[in-house]
Design a protein around this motif. Structure first.
Motif: not given
Ligand SMILES: [Fe+2]
Ligand SMILES: [Fe+2]
Length: 195
Positions: A149-150, A118-119, A49-53, A28-29
């Motif tokens: 992907e990131l 979030r994970a 993006i990094l918050q999801a990571v 999503t991000s």
């Protein structure tokens, strides 16, 4: 890549809930990122993006720690050690990602509320040693796929974040290998085909 959905169709593995949903959430991000080509103008996107990571890594710390404590049965000692070692390494990933969010001007989100949503990885409770190993193998493979992907996403826009993620990816690939080897040792055959 192997088709994770095949593993979901196996009634012997009811603990695998919805891997497809997790993968979609992981993406999503990145999809949002497509509308923001100028990274320098929008650090918020990178922070999101990094918050999801970060959430993913926190869930990994929790899962491996829980597994290390609760693993029981014949020959569980070696597996416990492996889980413990992974928990420590996941904590290191967690810390590095949090530091990067901070460097970018964000506040790392450690709030337990909403953590699971979030994970990109899942926290699954199971008492069975082999099922624990399987769950971890799946989580590691999803993490690897997500991070690849990131890494492409950050590319030249943010080499510092990209290099950090490349280093974490190397470690996640080792984790996936470790879980695969444990599964072969404890079950006699791999659950998923080789890449
Ligand atoms: Fe990790
Ligand atoms: Fe990992």
């Amino acid at each position: 890549m192997p088709d994770y959905n095949d593993t979901m169709k196996n009634p012997e593995q009811p603990f695998i809930t919805d891997v497809q949903k997790l993968r979609e959430r992981a993406r999503t991000s990145i999809d949002k990122g497509a509308v923001t080509p100028a990274y320098a103008g929008n650090v918020e996107q990178a922070i999101d993006i990094l918050q999801a990571v970060l959430a993913t890594e926190i869930v990994c710390v929790l899962r491996y720690t829980m597994n290390a404590v609760t693993a029981t049965g014949i020959s569980s000692e070696g597996v416990k050690e492996e889980f413990d070692e992974h928990a420590k390494e996941e904590r290191d990933h967690m810390r590095r990602v949090a530091e990067r969010i901070n460097q970018l001007g964000g506040t790392p989100n450690f709030n337990p509320e909403g953590l699971a949503s979030r994970a990109a990885s899942q926290y699954v409770e199971t008492a069975d040693l082999v099922e624990m190993i399987k769950e971890n193998l799946i989580a590691e493979r999803i993490a690897c796929e997500h991070y690849r992907e990131l890494i492409r996403y950050f590319g030249e826009k943010d080499p510092t974040t990209r290099v950090m993620l490349e280093s974490i990816l190397t470690n996640e690939e080792e984790h996936a290998n470790d879980m695969h080897d444990l599964l072969v040792a404890h079950q006699g055959k791999p659950m998923l085909p080789e890449n």
